[in-house]
Design an enzyme around this catalytic site. Sequence first.
Site, PDB file in Angstrom:
ATOM      1  N   ASP A  15       0.876  -1.176   0.000  1.00 48.80           N
ATOM      2  CA  ASP A  15       0.000   0.000   0.000  1.00 48.80           C
ATOM      3  C   ASP A  15       0.908   1.219   0.000  1.00 48.80           C
ATOM      4  O   ASP A  15       1.563   1.526   0.992  1.00 48.80           O
ATOM      5  CB  ASP A  15      -0.899  -0.018   1.251  1.00 48.80           C
ATOM      6  CG  ASP A  15      -1.736   1.267   1.400  1.00 48.80           C
ATOM      7  OD1 ASP A  15      -1.657   2.149   0.527  1.00 48.80           O
ATOM      8  OD2 ASP A  15      -2.474   1.367   2.405  1.00 48.80           O
ATOM      9  N   LYS A  58       2.802  11.218  -3.471  1.00 46.66           N
ATOM     10  CA  LYS A  58       1.731  10.540  -4.213  1.00 46.66           C
ATOM     11  C   LYS A  58       0.812  11.537  -4.915  1.00 46.66           C
ATOM     12  O   LYS A  58       0.257  11.239  -5.975  1.00 46.66           O
ATOM     13  CB  LYS A  58       0.926   9.675  -3.239  1.00 46.66           C
ATOM     14  CG  LYS A  58      -0.131   8.803  -3.880  1.00 46.66           C
ATOM     15  CD  LYS A  58      -0.694   7.851  -2.850  1.00 46.66           C
ATOM     16  CE  LYS A  58      -1.872   7.058  -3.364  1.00 46.66           C
ATOM     17  NZ  LYS A  58      -2.336   6.105  -2.343  1.00 46.66           N
ATOM     18  N   GLU A  62      -7.483   0.567  -4.077  1.00 42.66           N
ATOM     19  CA  GLU A  62      -7.415   0.489  -2.609  1.00 42.66           C
ATOM     20  C   GLU A  62      -8.716   0.008  -1.962  1.00 42.66           C
ATOM     21  O   GLU A  62      -8.686  -0.881  -1.117  1.00 42.66           O
ATOM     22  CB  GLU A  62      -6.943   1.836  -2.051  1.00 42.66           C
ATOM     23  CG  GLU A  62      -5.444   2.025  -2.297  1.00 42.66           C
ATOM     24  CD  GLU A  62      -4.962   3.458  -2.247  1.00 42.66           C
ATOM     25  OE1 GLU A  62      -5.714   4.331  -1.788  1.00 42.66           O
ATOM     26  OE2 GLU A  62      -3.822   3.706  -2.674  1.00 42.66           O
ATOM     27  N   ASP A  82     -13.360   5.394   1.737  1.00 42.67           N
ATOM     28  CA  ASP A  82     -11.925   5.411   2.020  1.00 42.67           C
ATOM     29  C   ASP A  82     -11.418   6.849   1.941  1.00 42.67           C
ATOM     30  O   ASP A  82     -11.322   7.419   0.858  1.00 42.67           O
ATOM     31  CB  ASP A  82     -11.213   4.502   0.994  1.00 42.67           C
ATOM     32  CG  ASP A  82      -9.705   4.461   1.182  1.00 42.67           C
ATOM     33  OD1 ASP A  82      -9.164   5.225   2.006  1.00 42.67           O
ATOM     34  OD2 ASP A  82      -9.043   3.660   0.491  1.00 42.67           O
TER      35      ASP A  82
HETATM   36  N1  LIG Z   1      -7.274   9.757  14.657  1.00 42.83           N
HETATM   37  C1  LIG Z   1      -7.251  10.483  13.555  1.00 42.83           C
HETATM   38  N2  LIG Z   1      -8.102  11.520  13.387  1.00 42.83           N
HETATM   39  C2  LIG Z   1      -8.082  12.281  12.283  1.00 42.83           C
HETATM   40  N3  LIG Z   1      -7.232  12.086  11.263  1.00 42.83           N
HETATM   41  C3  LIG Z   1      -6.361  11.066  11.373  1.00 42.83           C
HETATM   42  C4  LIG Z   1      -6.321  10.219  12.496  1.00 42.83           C
HETATM   43  N4  LIG Z   1      -5.336   9.297  12.306  1.00 42.83           N
HETATM   44  C5  LIG Z   1      -4.795   9.571  11.111  1.00 42.83           C
HETATM   45  N5  LIG Z   1      -5.388  10.628  10.536  1.00 42.83           N
HETATM   46  C6  LIG Z   1      -5.090  11.235   9.246  1.00 42.83           C
HETATM   47  O1  LIG Z   1      -5.223  10.253   8.260  1.00 42.83           O
HETATM   48  C7  LIG Z   1      -4.341  10.552   7.179  1.00 42.83           C
HETATM   49  C8  LIG Z   1      -3.516   9.340   6.857  1.00 42.83           C
HETATM   50  O2  LIG Z   1      -4.370   8.291   6.572  1.00 42.83           O
HETATM   51  P1  LIG Z   1      -3.848   7.018   5.769  1.00 42.83           P
HETATM   52  O3  LIG Z   1      -2.566   6.537   6.346  1.00 42.83           O
HETATM   53  O4  LIG Z   1      -4.996   6.095   5.672  1.00 42.83           O
HETATM   54  O5  LIG Z   1      -3.599   7.724   4.380  1.00 42.83           O
HETATM   55  P2  LIG Z   1      -2.712   7.235   3.186  1.00 42.83           P
HETATM   56  O6  LIG Z   1      -2.987   5.809   2.932  1.00 42.83           O
HETATM   57  O7  LIG Z   1      -1.315   7.619   3.405  1.00 42.83           O
HETATM   58  O8  LIG Z   1      -3.312   8.171   2.065  1.00 42.83           O
HETATM   59  P3  LIG Z   1      -4.063   7.825   0.697  1.00 42.83           P
HETATM   60  O9  LIG Z   1      -4.792   6.544   0.904  1.00 42.83           O
HETATM   61  O10 LIG Z   1      -4.976   8.995   0.517  1.00 42.83           O
HETATM   62  O11 LIG Z   1      -2.991   7.764  -0.310  1.00 42.83           O
HETATM   63  C9  LIG Z   1      -3.477  11.699   7.622  1.00 42.83           C
HETATM   64  O12 LIG Z   1      -3.951  12.897   7.047  1.00 42.83           O
HETATM   65  C10 LIG Z   1      -3.657  11.704   9.136  1.00 42.83           C
HETATM   66  O13 LIG Z   1      -3.496  12.988   9.680  1.00 42.83           O
HETATM   67 MG   LIG Z   2      -4.502   4.740   1.947  1.00 49.26          MG
END
Ligand SMILES: Nc1ncnc2c1ncn2[C@@H]1O[C@H](COP(=O)(O)OP(=O)(O)OP(=O)(O)O)[C@@H](O)[C@H]1O
Ligand SMILES: [Mg+2]
Length: 572
Positions: free
Chosen positions: A8, A70, A147, A170
Site C-alpha cells: 500500500d 503521491k 485500494e 476510504d
Molecule cells: N485519529 C485520527 N483523526 C483524524 N485524522 C487522522 C487520524 N489518524 C490519522 N489521521 C489522518 O489520516 C491521514 C492518513 O491516513 P492514511 O494513512 O490512511 O492515508 P494514506 O494511505 O497515506 O493516504 P491515501 O490513501 O490517501 O494515499 C493523515 O492525514 C492523518 O493525519
Molecule cells: Mg490509503
Amino acid sequence: MDRILGIDLGTSTSEIALLKDGQPFVIPNHLGEHITPSAVGLSDAGKIIVGKEARDQLLLKPEDTVIEVKRLMGGVETVSLGGKEYQPQQISSFILSYLLDCARKYLDEDIDRAVITVPAYFSDTQRRATVEAGKMAGIKVERIINEPTAAALDYGLEHMEDCQNLLIYDLGGGTLDVTVLEMFEGILDVKASSGNNKLGGKDFDRRLMDYLLKRFHAQYGLDVSEDKRALMRLREEVEKCKIALSQHQEHHLLIPFFADVEGKPVSLEETVTREAFEGLIKDLIDATQKQIDTALADARLSAPDIDLILLVGGSTRIPYVQNFIENALGKSPQSLVDPDLAVVRGAAIQAGILNDQLYGENDLIITDVCPYTLGISVLDYVGGFPVTDAFDVLIPRNVTIPVVKEKAYGTVVDDQTEVEINVYQGEYKKASHNNFLGKFLLQDIPPAPAGQEKINVSFAYDVNGILQIEGTIVSSGERANLSIETTGVEMVEEIDTEGWDKLPNARRFKAIIRKANRMLDNGKAGYYAVEMESLISKIKVGLVQDEELETLNELKDELHDIIYEMMEETDA
Ligand SMILES: Nc1ncnc2c1ncn2[C@@H]1O[C@H](COP(=O)(O)OP(=O)(O)OP(=O)(O)O)[C@@H](O)[C@H]1O
Ligand SMILES: [Mg+2]
C-alpha cells in the site's frame, strides 16, 4: 521462493504484507513498525533515507525532505531534494525500495514481484507512474489494484459466505474513494467507484493551519505565511491537534517562539474545540455526498440497499466523518477492518490469489471497474451541421474491467490521408472540456471520397486499469471485425448442474446460478440479462481453463433461455 508481496503506497504512510498460511501478514520495517511514513530525505552524509528517519528531519531540513509525493504522481511537476530535481515516481521508488528491503531482510529471501494498490480514482497516467516506480525499484508490478477493492478483499476473506452489498468509504491522507460492491459466495463484484484524488487529511490540516494563521495575524498583526520554518512547525502541530480532536472535545495547541514580533519571540497558543474544527472542514466532507450519490447511482442501488459500510483510511477516524456517513446512508458504519492496514492486507490477499495460495473454500474472486468515461474527439453532425470537438464515448464509466471496446469511424473529407486520434477522459459532451490523455496519428489512408475509408479505434482497459488504444485503417486489411453470436433459442426448464462439482470452478459457477435465481426471484430478469453477461465475462477472464469454457457457455445459454422465458411470461 518466487513470492509476490502486497504494497500500500499511501500519501502519508505505506505498508508491505504477504499472505502466510492463508492469512495476510504485515511485515514490520527495520524499526519494527508496521506503518512507514511515506517520507524520503537526504541524510547529512548525502544518502537517501526513507520512513521515520526522513519524516523526523522534515522540520530541521525541509529542503532535504519530501512528503506526500503521491499527490504528484503522473504529473509533470518534479520535486527537489537536496537541490536535485526528481520525478515523483523516482521518489516513490525510494519508498518501495525501502519497504522491499525490509521485507527481504525480514523474510530472508529475494523479492522481485509485487501487487501495488492505488486509489480507485487514480487516472491512467497515475497508474502508469506507479508501475514505473515499481520498475525503478527493481521489481515487477504484477498487478495494480484499487485500494477500496483491496480493503473489501480483507473483509471478504473472513466473510466468504455472506451475500451483501458493501459501500467502502476510504478517506486517507490525500484521496477519497467511494466504492460500492456486491459480495456473494466469495465473489467480490465491484459495481461502481467514485472519488476525488485531491481530498484527504492534508486538506483538513490546511484548513486548520489557515485558521490559526489568521488568528495569529489578528492578534499580532504579523503575517507568517512566507516563513517556511514557522509553517512547517505549525503543520506538525496542526496534524497532532486534528488527531487529538478525534478523541477529545478540545485541544490546547502551543508553539513556543513561533515568530518574532518587533524583535521579541512570541508563541502561538490556541485552544481549538472539536466544534470549531468541524466548522472548518464541514463543507469539504459534506461535499463527498456527491461521490456517494454517484457511486450508488452507477451501481443502480439506493442507500437502503447497502447492507454494510466499511470505513478505511486514517481520516475516517474523525467523528464528523462518521456522523456524516451515518446521516447520508441512514446506517452507522462498521469498524470491521483495520482502517490503517485493510488496504495492504487486501493487497497481500490479491498477491496470494495470483500466487495460487488461496484455493478451495478460500477461493476469492474480485472484479473491478473503470471509474472513468473514456473516448475520443470526433466530428459530429447536429441538425445536419458539422460540430467539431464532440466527445465520443468508447468506454462508459464503471464498466467492468478488463474491457475492450472498438468503434469504426469514417473519413470526413475527400481524399483524407491522415487522421489524428485525440483521447480524453471525462463526462463532458465537449471533448476538450475533458482530461486530455494523449493523441496519435494514423497516416497513409488510401485516397477516397469522404466517409468511404473506415478507421477502427479500439480501447482496451486491462485489470491494472491501464488503457491501450489502437487505430486501424480497415481497407489496408490489418484487421477484421469480430461479431459475437447471440445465444441459442432452445428452451430449457432447469439448469442441470449435475457433475459440476468435479469442475475446478464449480463453486464459482454455482455462485452465478444462485445469484441468477436470486435476481429472478426479485423480478429483475431484464436487468439480470445484462448483469449476467458481464459476470460471466469477468469469470472467463484469465480464470477459467479452456475445457471449462464450454461448460460456461452452456450455462450462459441456459440462463439466457430461462430469462427470455421469464420475460415473456411477464409480458403476457
Ligand atoms: N485519529 C485520527 N483523526 C483524524 N485524522 C487522522 C487520524 N489518524 C490519522 N489521521 C489522518 O489520516 C491521514 C492518513 O491516513 P492514511 O494513512 O490512511 O492515508 P494514506 O494511505 O497515506 O493516504 P491515501 O490513501 O490517501 O494515499 C493523515 O492525514 C492523518 O493525519
Ligand atoms: Mg490509503
